[in-house]
Design an enzyme around this catalytic site. Structure first.
Site, mmCIF file in Angstrom:
data_model
loop_
_atom_site.group_PDB
_atom_site.id
_atom_site.type_symbol
_atom_site.label_atom_id
_atom_site.label_comp_id
_atom_site.label_asym_id
_atom_site.label_seq_id
_atom_site.Cartn_x
_atom_site.Cartn_y
_atom_site.Cartn_z
ATOM 1 N N ASP A 72 0.817 -1.217 0.000
ATOM 2 C CA ASP A 72 0.000 0.000 0.000
ATOM 3 C C ASP A 72 0.851 1.268 0.000
ATOM 4 O OD1 ASP A 72 0.973 -0.384 2.584
ATOM 5 O OD2 ASP A 72 -0.986 -0.757 3.465
ATOM 6 N N ASP A 141 -7.365 -2.503 14.693
ATOM 7 C CA ASP A 141 -8.752 -2.825 14.342
ATOM 8 C C ASP A 141 -8.846 -4.014 13.390
ATOM 9 O OD1 ASP A 141 -7.772 -1.762 12.003
ATOM 10 O OD2 ASP A 141 -9.131 -0.060 11.916
ATOM 11 N N HIS A 143 -7.194 -4.528 10.485
ATOM 12 C CA HIS A 143 -7.038 -4.353 9.032
ATOM 13 C C HIS A 143 -5.688 -4.887 8.552
ATOM 14 C CE1 HIS A 143 -5.009 -0.414 10.086
ATOM 15 N NE2 HIS A 143 -4.263 -0.757 9.056
ATOM 16 N N GLU A 148 -9.498 -1.597 5.374
ATOM 17 C CA GLU A 148 -10.117 -1.136 6.603
ATOM 18 C C GLU A 148 -11.348 -1.961 6.942
ATOM 19 O OE1 GLU A 148 -7.768 0.405 7.645
ATOM 20 O OE2 GLU A 148 -8.105 2.559 7.603
#
Ligand code: GLP
Length: 263
Positions: A72, A141, A143, A148
């Site tokens: 990314d 979280d 990801h 996400e």
């Protein structure tokens, strides 16, 4: 799924680096048949990158015929920006090993045509016959890359708007100022990750314990996108004791007993 639980982050780093080097060597890559390695940024893989550099310096591994694809990149950060993932990768790995610049692939977050950039990235991965080994970290979280919460589990490379949790977590690199964190990124998808022949997800520290619990003991769901690893035939989670601290004792016992027998 294989789960490797190590005492601390240093042990995770040397295990992962040793495993990557072993995979590259046993593949016997050539110019015509390079080894394709998917790489993450973030603080978690830093130790593994240091160990890989040492292995290279000690002539235990060569990156001459290794092709890399990063997971990314932030939208709007030029490669020379100290917070861009381009900069991160050169600083922490590429400048210190014998990889050829033409073999390095990182999404261009400065492009004017996001759709074309992402489509071409998927095509480039296919040209090399897919990713042989994908390394990744995980967000608090759950990801992976920048997939996400609520990302499609069949997603491909695309532009994503970052979740508030990710912006908050990553603000530590931006003077703890959330207004400085880019709000969008280009990222490979969950589908792209699942297409890799093998996937290793690293997680260290107590703040990753819920993500590790969800990844291993939770149900597959698009909230904790790391749970998609459960659908991969060759998924490995490498975590330290702190990150494993929310796993049930029976889960830990099971995976430890298997690893003890593999050794
Ligand atoms: C970012 C990256 C992820 C990384 C995550 C966790 O959001 N896009 O690839 O796994 O942060 O980062 P860290 O390893 O610093 O906790």
């Amino acid at each position: 799924m294989r789960v490797i639980i190590k005492d601390d982050s240093a042990d995770c780093a040397s295990w992962v680096a040793g495993y990557i080097a072993y995979r590259i060597k046993s593949f016997k890559p050539t110019a015509k048949k390079p080894f394709v390695l998917g790489l993450p940024s973030g603080s978690t893989p830093l130790g593994a990158y240091k160990e890989l550099i040492k292995l290279y310096q000690n002539k235990k591994v060569s990156f001459e015929h290794v092709v890399t694809f990063n997971m990314d990149e932030y939208v709007g950060l030029p490669p020379q920006d100290k917070n861009s993932y381009h900069h991160f990768m050169y600083e922490n790995l590429f400048n210190h090993i014998n990889i050829s610049p033409k073999n390095i692939h990182i999404l261009n977050g400065m492009t004017k045509d996001f759709a074309a950039e992402c489509e071409n990235y998927e095509k480039a991965i296919k040209t090399y016959g897919g990713i042989d080994l994908q390394l990744g970290g995980v967000g608090t979280d759950g990801h992976i890359a920048f997939n996400e919460p609520f990302s499609s589990l069949t997603s491909r490379t695309r532009i994503k708007t970052l979740a508030p949790s990710t912006i908050k977590d990553n603000s530590r690199f931006f003077d703890n100022d959330i207004s400085k964190v880019p709000t969008q990124a280009l990222t490979i998808g969950i589908g792209t990750i699942l297409d890799a022949k093998e996937v290793i997800i690293m997680a260290t520290g107590k703040n990753k314990s819920e993500a590790v619990h969800q990844a291993i003991e939770g149900n597959i769901n698009h909230v904790w996108t790391v749970t998609a690893l459960q659908m991969h035939q060759h998924g490995i989670i490498v975590c330290d004791k702190d990150a494993a601290s929310k796993l049930a004792p029976t889960t830990v016992e099971y995976f430890k007993s298997i690893e003890d027998r593999v050794r």
